[in-house]
Design an enzyme around this catalytic site. Sequence first.
Site, PDB file in Angstrom:
ATOM      1  N   CYS A 190       0.825  -1.215   0.000  1.00  0.00           N
ATOM      2  CA  CYS A 190       0.000   0.000   0.000  1.00  0.00           C
ATOM      3  C   CYS A 190       0.861   1.268   0.000  1.00  0.00           C
ATOM      4  O   CYS A 190       1.690   1.439   0.895  1.00  0.00           O
ATOM      5  CB  CYS A 190      -0.896  -0.027   1.243  1.00  0.00           C
ATOM      6  SG  CYS A 190      -1.763   1.514   1.543  1.00  0.00           S
ATOM      7  N   GLU A 235      -5.236   7.739   8.776  1.00  0.00           N
ATOM      8  CA  GLU A 235      -5.009   8.628   7.625  1.00  0.00           C
ATOM      9  C   GLU A 235      -3.503   8.884   7.513  1.00  0.00           C
ATOM     10  O   GLU A 235      -2.917   9.553   8.354  1.00  0.00           O
ATOM     11  CB  GLU A 235      -5.781   9.934   7.817  1.00  0.00           C
ATOM     12  CG  GLU A 235      -5.431  11.060   6.843  1.00  0.00           C
ATOM     13  CD  GLU A 235      -5.453  10.637   5.395  1.00  0.00           C
ATOM     14  OE1 GLU A 235      -4.402  10.758   4.723  1.00  0.00           O
ATOM     15  OE2 GLU A 235      -6.518  10.174   4.919  1.00  0.00           O
TER      16      GLU A 235
END
Length: 320
Positions: free
Chosen positions: A56, A143
């Site tokens: 990711c 986040e």
Amino acid sequence: MAPTRDVTLQSDITKMKTEPDGSFKRAAASFRDTIEKGGKFEPANDRYHLYVSYACPWATRTLIVRKLKGLEDIIPVTVVSPRMGTSGWPFASVDQFSGADVDPLYKSEHVRDLYFKADPEYGGRFTVPVLWDKKNQTIVNNESSEIIRIFNTAFNEFIPDEKAKVDFYPANLRAEIDELNEWIYPNINNGVYRAGFSSTQEAYQKAVVEVFEALDKVEKILTGKDYLVGGTLTEADIRLWVTIIRFDPVYVGHFKCNIRTIRDGYPAIHKWLQKLYWNNDAFKSSTDFDHIKTHYYWSHPTINPTRVVPVGPIPNIRPL
């Protein structure tokens, strides 16, 4: 413990819906706390744990800053398997993959188990990175753009002076960094996803053109320079780099971002990419091309139903 209700809409990417025009819209992150003195989450040594995927790009940002700031002993890390299936990101306990870990804290089978431990009624997607608080047994933040700023300053009292002085979001460059992030994120970082997950020709063509127009802008900025802003490594470089390192191995083929490659189409971006990878171990050690390629080509069966992972490009990144 698996939830009793059907949560596959939150974890199964094949059930992801695009907008009526076929375009892809990314959901916002849900846990947005910070770590600060006097706050709910106080800075401390070994109180926090980081869950990531090498595949990711968002999670890789946090790995890079963690290493650059010397936080490896303060914030342990656990890596998931790159094969994201119908239950989301799995740990090695249910999907053994070289370089993947079991969850050392709760023996979770999937990242979604952590989300439900933090909030049994959680209704968002089960994304990485996850910055976890062992004391309150909850998620501080998921986040990446906020986690890297937490890592940039929150633990300075626990690290040597030379690491504490390192600042990837310095006050004198913030306006310039913010301005770059404002168009690099939608058009490049998320732009490749907007192209790749488009479900109509029109949505794809709009998105892919925007990706390459933004890359053209970056090429101009980086011509004759080692860094995007202020002649120094900042979060702007880190945020962009994680997308560029995946571009030729994954986004060109899998996401159809094939107008040009980085290595043959963008000499300045390519040199910047190579220098950061080969000259700075925080970038190289956080990059696992096997995880990257396996994740994208295996985990998106709507795009690649055979799950065949391509051999090239060879090499994944060219030597300097």
